[in-house]
Scaffold this active site. Structure first.
Site, mmCIF file in Angstrom:
data_model
loop_
_atom_site.group_PDB
_atom_site.id
_atom_site.type_symbol
_atom_site.label_atom_id
_atom_site.label_comp_id
_atom_site.label_asym_id
_atom_site.label_seq_id
_atom_site.Cartn_x
_atom_site.Cartn_y
_atom_site.Cartn_z
ATOM 1 C CE1 TYR A 154 39.988 41.483 43.737
ATOM 2 C CE2 TYR A 154 37.680 42.005 44.415
ATOM 3 C CZ TYR A 154 38.050 41.281 43.237
ATOM 4 O OH TYR A 154 37.660 40.238 42.532
ATOM 5 C CE LYS A 161 36.729 39.568 39.384
ATOM 6 N NZ LYS A 161 36.242 38.676 38.154
ATOM 7 C CB ALA A 194 45.645 36.919 39.600
HETATM 8 P P1 NAD Z 1 44.972 33.961 37.242
HETATM 9 O O1 NAD Z 1 46.021 35.059 36.256
HETATM 10 O O2 NAD Z 1 45.460 32.304 36.995
HETATM 11 O O3 NAD Z 1 44.160 34.090 35.469
HETATM 12 C C1 NAD Z 1 43.694 35.211 35.013
HETATM 13 C C2 NAD Z 1 44.117 35.502 33.255
HETATM 14 O O4 NAD Z 1 43.296 36.517 33.137
HETATM 15 C C3 NAD Z 1 44.914 34.990 33.085
HETATM 16 O O5 NAD Z 1 45.341 33.590 32.486
HETATM 17 C C4 NAD Z 1 45.388 36.015 32.419
HETATM 18 O O6 NAD Z 1 45.962 35.981 31.102
HETATM 19 C C5 NAD Z 1 44.266 36.527 31.977
HETATM 20 N N1 NAD Z 1 43.747 38.244 31.181
HETATM 21 C C6 NAD Z 1 44.038 39.068 32.205
HETATM 22 N N2 NAD Z 1 44.523 40.126 30.632
HETATM 23 C C7 NAD Z 1 43.305 39.321 29.820
HETATM 24 C C8 NAD Z 1 43.243 40.214 28.817
HETATM 25 N N3 NAD Z 1 43.552 41.596 28.297
HETATM 26 N N4 NAD Z 1 42.926 39.557 28.208
HETATM 27 C C9 NAD Z 1 42.773 37.904 27.916
HETATM 28 N N5 NAD Z 1 42.709 37.730 29.104
HETATM 29 C C10 NAD Z 1 43.806 38.082 30.155
HETATM 30 O O7 NAD Z 1 44.270 34.278 38.676
HETATM 31 P P2 NAD Z 1 43.060 33.511 38.704
HETATM 32 O O8 NAD Z 1 42.715 33.638 40.450
HETATM 33 O O9 NAD Z 1 42.541 31.932 38.682
HETATM 34 O O10 NAD Z 1 41.625 34.552 38.729
HETATM 35 C C11 NAD Z 1 41.241 34.451 36.945
HETATM 36 C C12 NAD Z 1 39.280 34.365 37.884
HETATM 37 O O11 NAD Z 1 38.694 34.450 38.802
HETATM 38 C C13 NAD Z 1 39.456 36.251 38.098
HETATM 39 O O12 NAD Z 1 38.319 36.710 37.083
HETATM 40 C C14 NAD Z 1 39.477 36.592 39.099
HETATM 41 O O13 NAD Z 1 39.122 37.422 39.560
HETATM 42 C C15 NAD Z 1 38.735 35.511 39.767
HETATM 43 N N6 NAD Z 1 38.780 35.235 41.225
HETATM 44 C C16 NAD Z 1 39.952 34.972 41.590
HETATM 45 C C17 NAD Z 1 40.090 34.248 42.873
HETATM 46 C C18 NAD Z 1 41.581 34.649 43.588
HETATM 47 O O14 NAD Z 1 41.426 34.448 45.109
HETATM 48 N N7 NAD Z 1 42.290 33.914 43.355
HETATM 49 C C19 NAD Z 1 38.662 34.582 43.727
HETATM 50 C C20 NAD Z 1 37.448 34.860 43.146
HETATM 51 C C21 NAD Z 1 37.460 35.769 42.117
HETATM 52 O O1 0WE Z 2 40.324 38.913 41.784
HETATM 53 C C1 0WE Z 2 41.088 38.582 42.058
HETATM 54 C C2 0WE Z 2 42.369 39.063 41.771
HETATM 55 C C3 0WE Z 2 42.597 40.020 40.508
HETATM 56 C C4 0WE Z 2 43.482 40.546 40.039
HETATM 57 C C5 0WE Z 2 44.957 40.770 40.662
HETATM 58 C C6 0WE Z 2 45.472 41.284 40.286
HETATM 59 C C7 0WE Z 2 47.187 41.141 41.510
HETATM 60 C C8 0WE Z 2 48.592 41.372 40.039
HETATM 61 C C9 0WE Z 2 43.376 41.614 39.155
HETATM 62 N N1 0WE Z 2 44.559 42.325 38.719
HETATM 63 C C10 0WE Z 2 45.899 41.961 39.342
HETATM 64 N N2 0WE Z 2 47.246 42.968 38.609
HETATM 65 C C11 0WE Z 2 48.669 42.969 38.675
HETATM 66 O O2 0WE Z 2 48.899 43.092 38.520
HETATM 67 N N3 0WE Z 2 41.248 38.221 43.673
HETATM 68 C C12 0WE Z 2 39.553 37.161 43.893
HETATM 69 C C13 0WE Z 2 42.180 37.689 44.667
HETATM 70 C C14 0WE Z 2 42.335 38.952 45.184
HETATM 71 O O3 0WE Z 2 42.950 40.274 44.550
HETATM 72 C C15 0WE Z 2 43.415 40.766 45.806
HETATM 73 C C16 0WE Z 2 42.448 40.607 47.103
HETATM 74 C C17 0WE Z 2 41.743 39.097 46.380
HETATM 75 C C18 0WE Z 2 41.338 37.743 47.184
HETATM 76 C C19 0WE Z 2 43.038 42.087 45.588
HETATM 77 C C20 0WE Z 2 43.388 42.620 47.420
HETATM 78 C C21 0WE Z 2 43.091 42.334 48.229
HETATM 79 C C22 0WE Z 2 42.518 41.240 47.916
#
Ligand code: NAD
Ligand code: 0WE
Length: 262
Positions: A154, A161, A194
């Protein structure tokens, strides 16, 4: 209804698996009015139909690294709505190579980009939209346990974060003067655009199922329900907080067994 007539601006829907989609669907069920950002034409093609489906009132291009695009979004929201009751920030990005290997190898540019898009953007949006926030307005952002503890790979996102969660506390003081609130939801792992790009995501998923108190992973629906509560007047006394929606994983110390408890 819990969010009857509240105007909610949603940043971060990419597709129907996005956490922001789960939040938006819950908001809709509770009577909120919605509008969505997108970044680029490819995402617009997914967001426009989703906005239609959820009764969204407008969509707009907004890359959160662009002060100009943020200012245009403020103008549009002022023109269309006059005020904003709810703002959802569900945006994060780090380059792929920053999310593998050793944290010590993070480049200056990679660090700056991850912190800019994933943490500073919340400050920028709060600053820009502050004049539109109504008394009782609520801002929500998405974080992850990697802010608090080391999660393999991560890396710089964990640092971003941590900055995001601290920003929520400082912003809470500033916004509190206007009776606006800001909170974070720390979600357990969810399969989204993501996260699908992450190698070993399966292993993280399996680990949660095995060890988390609830013995399963969470859904975007569950994040949406918590988001609806935090954005509603039921949470009028809560600000600067990080609420875990993670099947209870974060409370654990040592689990002295390989087996799921019976
Ligand atoms: P997602 O890919 O669906 O959403 C990420 C969003 O970020 C996308 O809509 C993308 O367009 C937007 N984004 C990236 N760069 C940008 C920029 N420069 N300007 C505007 N928008 C931009 O993935 P998600 O998992 O729904 O992620 C949403 C949030 O939840 C993130 O903050 C992520 O860190 C957080 N999160 C995700 C998880 C997980 O496991 N998926 C867990 C905890 C927190
Ligand atoms: O916040 C996140 C993911 C955020 C994210 C994911 C990507 C993948 C594609 C940010 N930037 C990128 N860039 C890319 O090019 N999470 C909480 C999901 C997540 O991401 C991980 C995790 C978990 C959980 C990455 C490594 C290890 C665990």
């Amino acid at each position: 209804m819990l969010l009857e007539g509240k105007r909610a601006l949603i940043f971060g829907v990419a597709n129907a698996k996005s956490i922001a989609y789960g939040i938006s669907a819950a908001f809709r069920r509770h009577g909120a009015r919605l509008a969505f950002n997108y970044v680029g034409e490819a995402i617009q093609k997914r967001v426009d139909p989703i906005s239609q489906e959820l009764g969204g009132e407008f969509t707009f291009q907004c890359d959160v690294t662009s002060e100009e695009q943020i200012a245009q979004a403020v103008d549009l929201a002022r023109q269309r709505w006059g005020g904003v009751d709810i703002l959802v920030h569900s945006v994060a990005f780090a380059s792929r190579d920053a999310l593998t290997g050793r944290f010590i190898d993070t480049s200056r540019a990679g660090f700056a980009q991850a912190l800019d898009i994933s943490a500073y953007s919340l400050v920028a949006l709060c600053h820009a939209f502050e004049p539109l926030f109504t008394p009782g307005a609520s801002v929500l952002t998405m974080t992850y346990y990697g802010a608090r503890k080391v999660i393999t790979n991560y890396n710089v996102m964990g640092v971003a974060k941590a900055a995001l969660e601290a920003s929520v506390r400082y912003l809470a003081v500033d916004l509190g003067r206007k009776q606006a609130r800001i909170n974070a939801i720390s979600a357990g792992p969810v399969r989204t655009l993501a996260s699908s790009a992450i190698s070993d995501f399966r292993k993280i998923f399996d680990h949660i199922e095995k060890y988390a108190p609830l013995g399963r992973n969470i859904t975007t629906d569950e994040v949406g329900n918590a988001a609806a509560f935090l954005s509603s007047d039921l949470a009028s006394g809560i600000t600067g907080e990080t609420l875990f929606v993670d099947s209870g994983y974060n409370i654990l110390g040592i689990t002295p067994s390989d087996e799921k408890p019976a």
